[in-house]
Scaffold this active site. Sequence first.
Site, PDB file in Angstrom:
ATOM      1  N   SER A  13      10.887  24.155  -1.080  1.00  0.00           N
ATOM      2  CA  SER A  13      12.449  25.167  -1.377  1.00  0.00           C
ATOM      3  C   SER A  13      13.742  24.383  -1.424  1.00  0.00           C
ATOM      4  CB  SER A  13      12.246  25.602   0.511  1.00  0.00           C
ATOM      5  OG  SER A  13      13.292  26.478   0.208  1.00  0.00           O
ATOM      6  N   HIS A  14      14.563  25.439  -2.183  1.00  0.00           N
ATOM      7  CA  HIS A  14      15.998  24.531  -1.972  1.00  0.00           C
ATOM      8  C   HIS A  14      16.221  24.122  -1.004  1.00  0.00           C
ATOM      9  CE1 HIS A  14      15.151  26.037  -5.564  1.00  0.00           C
ATOM     10  NE2 HIS A  14      16.511  25.465  -6.464  1.00  0.00           N
ATOM     11  N   SER A  15      15.471  24.826   0.019  1.00  0.00           N
ATOM     12  CA  SER A  15      16.365  24.928   1.703  1.00  0.00           C
ATOM     13  C   SER A  15      15.304  24.007   2.558  1.00  0.00           C
ATOM     14  CB  SER A  15      16.951  26.443   2.042  1.00  0.00           C
ATOM     15  OG  SER A  15      16.644  25.897   3.905  1.00  0.00           O
ATOM     16  N   ASP A  74       9.753  27.823  -4.272  1.00  0.00           N
ATOM     17  CA  ASP A  74      10.218  28.958  -4.004  1.00  0.00           C
ATOM     18  C   ASP A  74      10.943  29.542  -4.899  1.00  0.00           C
ATOM     19  OD1 ASP A  74      12.604  27.189  -4.388  1.00  0.00           O
ATOM     20  OD2 ASP A  74      13.298  27.575  -2.546  1.00  0.00           O
ATOM     21  N   SER A  77      15.346  25.779 -10.034  1.00  0.00           N
ATOM     22  CA  SER A  77      14.898  24.496 -10.482  1.00  0.00           C
ATOM     23  C   SER A  77      13.859  23.699  -8.951  1.00  0.00           C
ATOM     24  CB  SER A  77      16.186  23.782  -9.539  1.00  0.00           C
ATOM     25  OG  SER A  77      16.550  23.571  -8.349  1.00  0.00           O
TER      26      SER A  77
END
Length: 136
Positions: A13-15, A74, A77
């Site tokens: 995920s980006h987070s 997700d 990128s």
Amino acid sequence: MSDEKLVGIVLVSHSAAVAASVAELAKGLAGAGGAVPVAPAGGTEGGGLGTSAELIAAAAASVDRGAGVAVLTDLGSAVLTVKALLAKGDELPERTRLVDAPFVEGAVAAVVTASTGADLAAVEAAAVEAYAYRKV
């Protein structure tokens, strides 16, 4: 059942918080999925939002038990970063597969299926099938 034969799962995920939370949710809902090697790979090395090839590669190595590694992402990128790692050919464990599945529902399905000792193809199929889950 020994986790030696279980498919490993990486959640990108980006987070960092989202990746860790989805990993916790999937393992919790899977019950017996507690034995499944699951690793979150979220955010950047500095703790910011984004994706990190290094964090993804380390997560994949940490869950590799020789039965394959399913990677769920997700968006954006995260997908591109995993594809780039796969294209390099030596950054991820052998038999690592990017799985096209919804992030949360696919993660739960993947962990539940992996907990049964299913092979990588079956884990991928279960995660992909999560696209068909209807909510209304």
